[in-house]
Design an enzyme around this catalytic site. Structure first.
Site, PDB file in Angstrom:
ATOM      1  N   ASN A 207       0.076  -0.867  -0.291  1.00  0.00           N
ATOM      2  CA  ASN A 207      -0.135   0.149  -0.109  1.00  0.00           C
ATOM      3  C   ASN A 207       0.946   0.959   0.131  1.00  0.00           C
ATOM      4  O   ASN A 207       2.345   0.929  -0.256  1.00  0.00           O
ATOM      5  CB  ASN A 207      -1.061   0.206   1.241  1.00  0.00           C
TER       6      ASN A 207
ATOM      7  N   GLY B  42     -15.320  -5.455  11.426  1.00  0.00           N
ATOM      8  CA  GLY B  42     -15.495  -6.320  11.698  1.00  0.00           C
ATOM      9  C   GLY B  42     -14.387  -6.521  10.115  1.00  0.00           C
ATOM     10  O   GLY B  42     -14.483  -5.706   8.937  1.00  0.00           O
TER      11      GLY B  42
ATOM     12  N   ASP C 297      -6.107  -7.175   2.372  1.00  0.00           N
ATOM     13  CA  ASP C 297      -6.232  -8.902   2.547  1.00  0.00           C
ATOM     14  C   ASP C 297      -7.510  -9.219   1.704  1.00  0.00           C
ATOM     15  O   ASP C 297      -7.147  -9.758   0.763  1.00  0.00           O
ATOM     16  CB  ASP C 297      -6.565  -9.449   4.008  1.00  0.00           C
TER      17      ASP C 297
ATOM     18  N   THR D  31     -10.373  -2.081   7.522  1.00  0.00           N
ATOM     19  CA  THR D  31      -9.322  -3.139   8.453  1.00  0.00           C
ATOM     20  C   THR D  31      -9.552  -4.349   7.574  1.00  0.00           C
ATOM     21  O   THR D  31     -10.927  -4.667   7.198  1.00  0.00           O
ATOM     22  CB  THR D  31      -9.978  -3.808  10.240  1.00  0.00           C
TER      23      THR D  31
END
Length: 311
Positions: free
Chosen positions: A192, A300, A262, A258
Site C-alpha cells: 500500500n 469487522g 487482505d 480493517t
C-alpha cells in the site's frame, strides 16, 4: 490439526491473529485515554484473512500457519473449518497465539498493535511438511507477519519445483528493506502507500502518479509486476511490459477499512487460481477492487468479506 487435504488451488503461507477491536470516536494520542463505543473479538492476521477471502469466494484454499495452545487458537481452528479453509498445515505450538489490538475511529481510520506469538515460530520445517500442497497449487500468497526466512524458503521451494505457480508477495506490515532475492522470486509484489514509502525510501506516495513511479521501482528490483494499492483510489500496477495501469475503486461509504487490503489480495488470488476464468488480468484486478470495496461497508474483518463476485 489435521483434516483431509483438498488439492488447493490457492495456498497462503502466513499468519493468524485474533483481533481485539475497539471502536472509538478519535484515536487516542500518547498518554490519552478515550471512551470507546463498542468492543469486538474477531479473526484476523493478514495470512488467514487472505485465505478466508479466497475460500469465501469459492477457491479451494489451504493455509500454512501456526496457532498457540490457548483458547484463541482453539477458536481460530473452528473459524477456519467453518469457512472451508484446509487446515492440514495449521500447526499448534506451545504458548500464545498471535493477537492484534485494533482501534477504529469514526472516520474508519485504524491503528493496530500486533503481537506475533505462535506466528513467529512458523519455520522452514512447516514449509517442507506442506511441500506437496504448496507445489501442486496454482497461486501461493505471502505477507510479513511470519519470519522472512520462512517466506524465502517457500519461495525457493516453488522456484525449484513448479515455475507455473503464481506467487503474490504482500510486503505488509512495512519493512525498511528486503533482500533482492525476494523480489527475484516473486511474480506480483504488492504494497500500500505507506508500505511503498517505507520500503522504497520515498517521501510521499499519494497520487496515481506517485504509485506508478513506485510500481516501476518495485519492478526494477526484480519482481515481474509491481503493484501499489491506494485505498479508495484503487490500485496501480506496472505489468511485465512496463505499462502502468490504474484501476479505480467504486465509491462506497466506508465504516471499517480493517482487512480491506487482505480482501483485495485474497480475491485476486482466488481469480488467478481459477483456470476456468477467461478474463484479462486487469479485469481480475477490477473485480478484486470491487470485493475489497464491499468489505469496508461492514464492521469487522473476515465477517465483512462478501461470498460472491460478479465478473
Amino acid at each position: 490439526v489435521s483434516t483431509q487435504s483438498t488439492g488447493a488451488s490457492v495456498v497462503v503461507v502466513g499468519s493468524c491473529m485474533t483481533d481485539l477491536i475497539s471502536y472509538v470516536p478519535v484515536l487516542p494520542k500518547a498518554g490519552e485515554t478515550v471512551h470507546g463505543s463498542k468492543f469486538m473479538v474477531g479473526f484476523g492476521g493478514k495470512g488467514a484473512n487472505q485465505a478466508v477471502m479466497a475460500a469465501k469466494l469459492g477457491a479451494k484454499t489451504a493455509l500454512v500457519a501456526n496457532l498457540g495452545t490457548d483458547t484463541f487458537g482453539d477458536n481460530y481452528v473452528e473459524n477456519l473449518k467453518n469457512v472451508g479453509v484446509d487446515i492440514s498445515h495449521v500447526g499448534r505450538v506451545d504458548g500464545a497465539s498471535g493477537v492484534a489490538s485494533i482501534s477504529v475511529d469514526d472516520h474508519a481510520e485504524n491503528c493496530i498493535v500486533i503481537v506475533g506469538g505462535a506466528n513467529n515460530l512458523l519455520d522452514e520445517k512447516a514449509v517442507n511438511e506442506a511441500k506437496e500442497v504448496i507445489t501442486k497449487s496454482k497461486v501461493v500468497v505471502f505477507q510479513q507477519e511470519i519470519p522472512l526466512a520462512t517466506n524465502l524458503a517457500a519461495l525457493k521451494l516453488i522456484k525449484n519445483t513448479n515455475n507455473s505457480i503464481v506467487t503474490i508477495y504482500n510486503a505488509a506490515p512495512a519493512t525498511d528493506s528486503l533482500p533482492d532475492e525476494i523480489y527475484n522470486l516473486v511474480d506480483i509484489f504488492c504494497v500500500n502507500e505507506s508500505e511503498a514509502e517505507k520500503l522504497l525510501g520515498l517521501k510521499s506516495v499519494k497520487s496515481v502518479e506517485d504509485a506508478s513511479a513506485a510500481a516501476g521501482l518495485l519492478r526494477a528490483k526484480g519482481c515481474k509486476m509491481g503493484m501499489v494499492t491506494l485505498g479508495a483510489n484503487g490500485v496501480v500496477y506496472q505489468d511485465k511490459s512496463g505499462n502502468n495501469v490504474h484501476v479505480p475503486c467504486p465509491k462506497v461509504k466506508a465504516v471499517d477499512t480493517t482487512g480491506a487490503g487482505d480482501a483485495f489480495i485474497g480475491s485476486l488470488a482466488c481469480l488467478l487460481g481459477d483456470e476456468a476464468l477467461q478474463v484479462s488480468f486487469q479485469r481480475m484486478v477490477e473485480v478484486a477492487c470491487n470485493v475489497a470495496s464491499q468489505s469496508v461497508t461492514k464492521l469487522g474483518t473476515q465477517t465483512s468479506y462478501p461470498t460472491s463476485y460478479e465478473i
